[in-house]
Design a protein around this motif. Structure first.
Motif, PDB file in Angstrom:
ATOM      1  N   ARG A  55     -62.889  61.262 105.329  1.00 50.09           N
ATOM      2  CA  ARG A  55     -63.474  61.355 106.674  1.00 50.09           C
ATOM      3  C   ARG A  55     -64.698  60.442 106.819  1.00 50.09           C
ATOM      4  O   ARG A  55     -65.449  60.557 107.769  1.00 50.09           O
ATOM      5  CB  ARG A  55     -63.901  62.796 106.964  1.00 50.09           C
ATOM      6  N   GLN A  56     -64.877  59.554 105.851  1.00 50.91           N
ATOM      7  CA  GLN A  56     -66.062  58.689 105.869  1.00 50.91           C
ATOM      8  C   GLN A  56     -65.656  57.226 105.990  1.00 50.91           C
ATOM      9  O   GLN A  56     -64.576  56.832 105.565  1.00 50.91           O
ATOM     10  CB  GLN A  56     -66.882  58.889 104.585  1.00 50.91           C
ATOM     11  N   ARG A  57     -66.560  56.456 106.570  1.00 50.53           N
ATOM     12  CA  ARG A  57     -66.340  55.017 106.700  1.00 50.53           C
ATOM     13  C   ARG A  57     -67.492  54.270 106.029  1.00 50.53           C
ATOM     14  O   ARG A  57     -68.514  54.869 105.661  1.00 50.53           O
ATOM     15  CB  ARG A  57     -66.230  54.615 108.167  1.00 50.53           C
ATOM     16  N   VAL A  58     -67.297  52.975 105.857  1.00 47.69           N
ATOM     17  CA  VAL A  58     -68.323  52.133 105.240  1.00 47.69           C
ATOM     18  C   VAL A  58     -69.284  51.655 106.321  1.00 47.69           C
ATOM     19  O   VAL A  58     -68.862  51.133 107.353  1.00 47.69           O
ATOM     20  CB  VAL A  58     -67.681  50.928 104.527  1.00 47.69           C
ATOM     21  N   ARG A  59     -70.569  51.868 106.083  1.00 50.38           N
ATOM     22  CA  ARG A  59     -71.600  51.395 107.017  1.00 50.38           C
ATOM     23  C   ARG A  59     -72.442  50.331 106.311  1.00 50.38           C
ATOM     24  O   ARG A  59     -73.049  50.576 105.262  1.00 50.38           O
ATOM     25  CB  ARG A  59     -72.487  52.576 107.442  1.00 50.38           C
ATOM     26  N   GLU A  60     -72.455  49.134 106.897  1.00 51.43           N
ATOM     27  CA  GLU A  60     -73.225  48.034 106.332  1.00 51.43           C
ATOM     28  C   GLU A  60     -74.720  48.269 106.527  1.00 51.43           C
ATOM     29  O   GLU A  60     -75.151  48.874 107.514  1.00 51.43           O
ATOM     30  CB  GLU A  60     -72.836  46.711 106.985  1.00 51.43           C
ATOM     31  N   VAL A  61     -75.513  47.772 105.603  1.00 56.24           N
ATOM     32  CA  VAL A  61     -76.965  47.816 105.708  1.00 56.24           C
ATOM     33  C   VAL A  61     -77.426  46.574 106.460  1.00 56.24           C
ATOM     34  O   VAL A  61     -76.931  45.471 106.194  1.00 56.24           O
ATOM     35  CB  VAL A  61     -77.607  47.870 104.307  1.00 56.24           C
ATOM     36  N   PRO A  62     -78.337  46.711 107.411  1.00 53.02           N
ATOM     37  CA  PRO A  62     -78.825  45.525 108.129  1.00 53.02           C
ATOM     38  C   PRO A  62     -79.312  44.438 107.174  1.00 53.02           C
ATOM     39  O   PRO A  62     -79.951  44.718 106.158  1.00 53.02           O
ATOM     40  CB  PRO A  62     -79.985  46.082 108.967  1.00 53.02           C
ATOM     41  N   MET A  63     -78.958  43.207 107.505  1.00 48.73           N
ATOM     42  CA  MET A  63     -79.347  42.022 106.731  1.00 48.73           C
ATOM     43  C   MET A  63     -78.769  42.037 105.314  1.00 48.73           C
ATOM     44  O   MET A  63     -79.189  41.269 104.457  1.00 48.73           O
ATOM     45  CB  MET A  63     -80.876  41.878 106.662  1.00 48.73           C
ATOM     46  N   GLN A  64     -77.785  42.943 105.069  1.00 49.54           N
ATOM     47  CA  GLN A  64     -77.177  43.074 103.741  1.00 49.54           C
ATOM     48  C   GLN A  64     -78.244  43.198 102.655  1.00 49.54           C
ATOM     49  O   GLN A  64     -78.129  42.621 101.567  1.00 49.54           O
ATOM     50  CB  GLN A  64     -76.263  41.883 103.439  1.00 49.54           C
ATOM     51  N   LEU A  65     -79.258  44.004 102.966  1.00 49.79           N
ATOM     52  CA  LEU A  65     -80.365  44.181 102.038  1.00 49.79           C
ATOM     53  C   LEU A  65     -79.940  44.917 100.778  1.00 49.79           C
ATOM     54  O   LEU A  65     -80.539  44.765  99.713  1.00 49.79           O
ATOM     55  CB  LEU A  65     -81.505  44.926 102.733  1.00 49.79           C
ATOM     56  N   ASN A  66     -78.893  45.710 100.894  1.00 54.18           N
ATOM     57  CA  ASN A  66     -78.344  46.421  99.746  1.00 54.18           C
ATOM     58  C   ASN A  66     -76.871  46.664 100.034  1.00 54.18           C
ATOM     59  O   ASN A  66     -76.371  46.302 101.103  1.00 54.18           O
ATOM     60  CB  ASN A  66     -79.100  47.740  99.509  1.00 54.18           C
ATOM     61  N   ALA A  67     -76.179  47.257  99.073  1.00 51.50           N
ATOM     62  CA  ALA A  67     -74.758  47.532  99.259  1.00 51.50           C
ATOM     63  C   ALA A  67     -74.560  48.541 100.396  1.00 51.50           C
ATOM     64  O   ALA A  67     -75.457  49.330 100.704  1.00 51.50           O
ATOM     65  CB  ALA A  67     -74.163  48.079  97.965  1.00 51.50           C
ATOM     66  N   PRO A  68     -73.387  48.540 101.041  1.00 47.75           N
ATOM     67  CA  PRO A  68     -73.126  49.492 102.118  1.00 47.75           C
ATOM     68  C   PRO A  68     -73.146  50.935 101.620  1.00 47.75           C
ATOM     69  O   PRO A  68     -73.155  51.197 100.409  1.00 47.75           O
ATOM     70  CB  PRO A  68     -71.729  49.104 102.611  1.00 47.75           C
ATOM     71  N   VAL A  69     -73.132  51.869 102.558  1.00 47.96           N
ATOM     72  CA  VAL A  69     -73.131  53.292 102.227  1.00 47.96           C
ATOM     73  C   VAL A  69     -71.944  53.959 102.898  1.00 47.96           C
ATOM     74  O   VAL A  69     -71.366  53.446 103.864  1.00 47.96           O
ATOM     75  CB  VAL A  69     -74.448  53.983 102.666  1.00 47.96           C
ATOM     76  N   TRP A  70     -71.567  55.110 102.357  1.00 52.61           N
ATOM     77  CA  TRP A  70     -70.538  55.945 102.960  1.00 52.61           C
ATOM     78  C   TRP A  70     -71.195  56.889 103.957  1.00 52.61           C
ATOM     79  O   TRP A  70     -72.153  57.583 103.614  1.00 52.61           O
ATOM     80  CB  TRP A  70     -69.800  56.759 101.904  1.00 52.61           C
ATOM     81  N   VAL A  71     -70.691  56.920 105.180  1.00 52.89           N
ATOM     82  CA  VAL A  71     -71.205  57.835 106.197  1.00 52.89           C
ATOM     83  C   VAL A  71     -70.029  58.531 106.865  1.00 52.89           C
ATOM     84  O   VAL A  71     -68.920  57.977 106.943  1.00 52.89           O
ATOM     85  CB  VAL A  71     -72.049  57.088 107.259  1.00 52.89           C
ATOM     86  N   ASP A  72     -70.260  59.761 107.348  1.00 48.35           N
ATOM     87  CA  ASP A  72     -69.224  60.457 108.095  1.00 48.35           C
ATOM     88  C   ASP A  72     -68.868  59.668 109.346  1.00 48.35           C
ATOM     89  O   ASP A  72     -69.752  59.151 110.047  1.00 48.35           O
ATOM     90  CB  ASP A  72     -69.694  61.855 108.500  1.00 48.35           C
ATOM     91  N   ASP A  73     -67.581  59.570 109.614  1.00 47.15           N
ATOM     92  CA  ASP A  73     -67.117  58.849 110.799  1.00 47.15           C
ATOM     93  C   ASP A  73     -67.245  59.763 112.017  1.00 47.15           C
ATOM     94  O   ASP A  73     -66.533  60.764 112.125  1.00 47.15           O
ATOM     95  CB  ASP A  73     -65.659  58.434 110.606  1.00 47.15           C
ATOM     96  N   PRO A  74     -68.156  59.444 112.943  1.00 44.54           N
ATOM     97  CA  PRO A  74     -68.335  60.335 114.098  1.00 44.54           C
ATOM     98  C   PRO A  74     -67.138  60.352 115.032  1.00 44.54           C
ATOM     99  O   PRO A  74     -67.014  61.249 115.873  1.00 44.54           O
ATOM    100  CB  PRO A  74     -69.574  59.742 114.793  1.00 44.54           C
ATOM    101  N   HIS A  75     -66.253  59.372 114.882  1.00 47.93           N
ATOM    102  CA  HIS A  75     -65.066  59.289 115.748  1.00 47.93           C
ATOM    103  C   HIS A  75     -63.781  59.522 114.952  1.00 47.93           C
ATOM    104  O   HIS A  75     -62.723  59.020 115.329  1.00 47.93           O
ATOM    105  CB  HIS A  75     -65.023  57.922 116.436  1.00 47.93           C
ATOM    106  N   PHE A  76     -63.888  60.274 113.863  1.00 56.34           N
ATOM    107  CA  PHE A  76     -62.718  60.481 113.000  1.00 56.34           C
ATOM    108  C   PHE A  76     -61.582  61.128 113.784  1.00 56.34           C
ATOM    109  O   PHE A  76     -61.763  62.162 114.444  1.00 56.34           O
ATOM    110  CB  PHE A  76     -63.083  61.351 111.809  1.00 56.34           C
ATOM    111  N   GLN A  77     -60.411  60.504 113.704  1.00 58.83           N
ATOM    112  CA  GLN A  77     -59.206  61.031 114.336  1.00 58.83           C
ATOM    113  C   GLN A  77     -58.087  61.030 113.299  1.00 58.83           C
ATOM    114  O   GLN A  77     -57.634  59.969 112.879  1.00 58.83           O
ATOM    115  CB  GLN A  77     -58.808  60.176 115.547  1.00 58.83           C
ATOM    116  N   LEU A  78     -57.643  62.205 112.894  1.00 56.24           N
ATOM    117  CA  LEU A  78     -56.623  62.297 111.852  1.00 56.24           C
ATOM    118  C   LEU A  78     -55.346  61.588 112.256  1.00 56.24           C
ATOM    119  O   LEU A  78     -54.687  60.941 111.435  1.00 56.24           O
ATOM    120  CB  LEU A  78     -56.341  63.769 111.527  1.00 56.24           C
ATOM    121  N   ASP A  79     -54.990  61.658 113.532  1.00 53.29           N
ATOM    122  CA  ASP A  79     -53.723  61.056 113.967  1.00 53.29           C
ATOM    123  C   ASP A  79     -53.719  59.535 113.831  1.00 53.29           C
ATOM    124  O   ASP A  79     -52.650  58.928 113.805  1.00 53.29           O
ATOM    125  CB  ASP A  79     -53.432  61.448 115.424  1.00 53.29           C
ATOM    126  N   TYR A  80     -54.903  58.910 113.767  1.00 49.84           N
ATOM    127  CA  TYR A  80     -54.923  57.471 113.524  1.00 49.84           C
ATOM    128  C   TYR A  80     -54.462  57.157 112.113  1.00 49.84           C
ATOM    129  O   TYR A  80     -53.808  56.134 111.870  1.00 49.84           O
ATOM    130  CB  TYR A  80     -56.331  56.896 113.750  1.00 49.84           C
TER     131      TYR A  80
END
Length: 457
Positions: A55-80
């Motif tokens: 249920r999580q997606r990859v969120r990039e850090v601004p300016m690629q200052l560090n590696a991305p993070v896992w965050v809950d997808d606020p628009h998660f749709q199981l049927d997708y």
């Protein structure tokens, strides 16, 4: 606080952007009757709490200052993420392989949770299947096996989990991401310095470990200086995926007769498969002809199954020029015994630890560049994933087959994944559609080699 992708996880995302689809997968075949889509959806929905990363997606850090993070997808749709398809008649293995190859061609949407599951009906014999696609940034082979077991039942009458009232946590803003990125950038070198401090208190142990890592890196580097032209070349966008089942007791019988390990026997069968492919193409193989393979090695500790990648790699040469399968087994056994005693498997973790001091932007650029720079050293990837040796059930139906899928790498046109389950070993062979139209020679050669070994005295 959001989990940050490791350097290795992030590298797989970078390779994806380098025009290579980097999802792993598996085909799980079940006895009928097939469920309806609504039943399938309900069963998956009830199990998502066991797989929080789904249920999580990859969120990039601004300016690629560090590696991305896992965050809950606020628009998660199981049927997708859940799809439904029926095989055309007659619904045999040929149609199943054609459809799954096309589905595996399609890239995952990197802006959403990095997985899909396809319900496939209309398989001959009242069977049905689930094709699972999960990005390599999210899980390695062993972790994927843990996840398969997490959603399966050991008995046909398993209890359905109660669905939860899951709601996504608030997504961090740019300022929070930047603060966390800066904090982690400070912590990682400090942790490295602390490790150096600990090393000064135990100099002999530290010196031995460092020497092992350095020696392993040198050995791995030596293995990369290898010229092999049989299989290496540009990789296109489409795939051919084929597979074959082998009997695990037969594999063990060969092991007991001639020595070595189950993995040695499977590598010997794989060598026979590639030899059959090359001979069918009319290649004149010298007696010392080899194909260099990269073998991923799990460094996952204990029962950890939180996702992510915990792998290293070693390299060995498959002696495709040797016609005698017993001699092939002896050569592979000797080389693998040497690798077990060598520090080569420490090389990848050592290099990744060193990348603590490299900016994620540079790592991302390096990953994209690696996908384009010609390499002439590694001809294939061969991975053996030990699976559950007991029956598993989903929605009360017995799983009868479990075929693994691994992605191709830069200029690697064929990859072999092996997985055992309940007395069988499935070999899934992924190949470039245009460069390897004769990929079926590989599984046929594997079966013939194993049969030859089993009947030798």
């Amino acid at each position: 606080m959001s989990d940050r992708l490791s350097t290795l996880d992030y590298s797989f995302l970078s390779l994806e952007r380098g025009e290579l689809p980097m999802h792993m997968g598996s085909l799980m075949v079940f006895e009928g009757p097939a469920p309806t889509y609504e039943e399938f959806r309900s069963a998956i929905a009830n199990r998502l709490d066991l797989l929080p990363r789904y249920r999580q997606r990859v969120r990039e850090v601004p300016m690629q200052l560090n590696a991305p993070v896992w965050v809950d997808d606020p628009h998660f749709q199981l049927d997708y993420h859940l799809r439904h398809i029926a095989l055309p008649p007659p619904g045999g293995e040929e149609q199943l392989q054609a459809i799954t190859s096309q589905l595996l061609d399609q890239r995952l949407d990197l802006s959403r949770p990095l997985w899909e599951a396809w319900l496939i009906v209309g398989i001959d014999g009242d069977n049905w299947a689930v094709l699972n696609k999960t990005h390599h940034a999210m899980v390695d082979g062993l972790g994927g096996t843990d996840m398969i077991e997490a959603i399966m039942d050991p008995k046909p009458g398993g209890t359905e989990p109660e669905p939860s009232d899951w709601a996504p946590t608030s997504e961090p803003g740019n300022s929070s991401l930047l603060t966390a990125a800066l904090t982690d950038l400070i912590k990682e070198p400090i942790r490295t310095i602390e490790q150096v401090g600990e090393a000064t208190r135990a100099p002999r142990t530290a010196a031995a470990a460092t020497a092992a890592q350095l020696a392993g890196t040198v050995k791995a580097g030596d293995k990369l200086f290898h010229s092999e032209d049989f299989l290496i070349g540009p990789v296109g966008p489409h795939r051919r995926w084929t597979w074959v089942e082998m009997d695990l007791d037969t594999v063990k019988g060969v092991k007991n007769k001639f020595g070595g390990t189950v993995n040695d026997v499977l590598l010997t069968a794989t060598t026979g498969g590639f030899r059959a492919l090359l001979l069918e193409r009319g290649e004149e193989l010298a007696s010392d002809a080899t194909i260099r393979t990269m073998i991923p090695v799990s460094v996952r500790q204990g029962a950890k199954s939180s996702g992510g990648n915990a792998v290293s790699a070693v390299f060995t040469d498959l002696p495709v020029g040797e016609p005698d399968p017993i001699e092939v087994l002896n050569l592979i056994r000797t080389d693998m015994e040497h690798l077990k005693r060598s520090p080569e498997a420490l090389a990848v973790p050592a290099l990744l630890n060193a990348s603590t001091f490299v900016s994620p932007g540079l790592l991302s650029a390096a990953g994209r560049l690696a996908a384009r720079v010609p390499q002439r050293s590694v001809g294939t990837v061969t991975t053996n994933i030990p699976g559950p040796q007991h029956p598993l059930y989903f929605m009360g139906r017995l799983m009868t087959g479990l075929v693994p899928f691994v992605p191709l790498g830069p200029r690697i046109r064929v990859a072999v994944a092996l997985m055992s389950y309940n007395g069988g070993v499935w070999a899934g062979i992924n190949a470039d559609y245009d460069a390897v139209p004769d990929v079926e020679q590989v599984p046929e050669g594997m079966v013939a080699t194993l049969s030859d070994l089993a009947h030798q005295r």
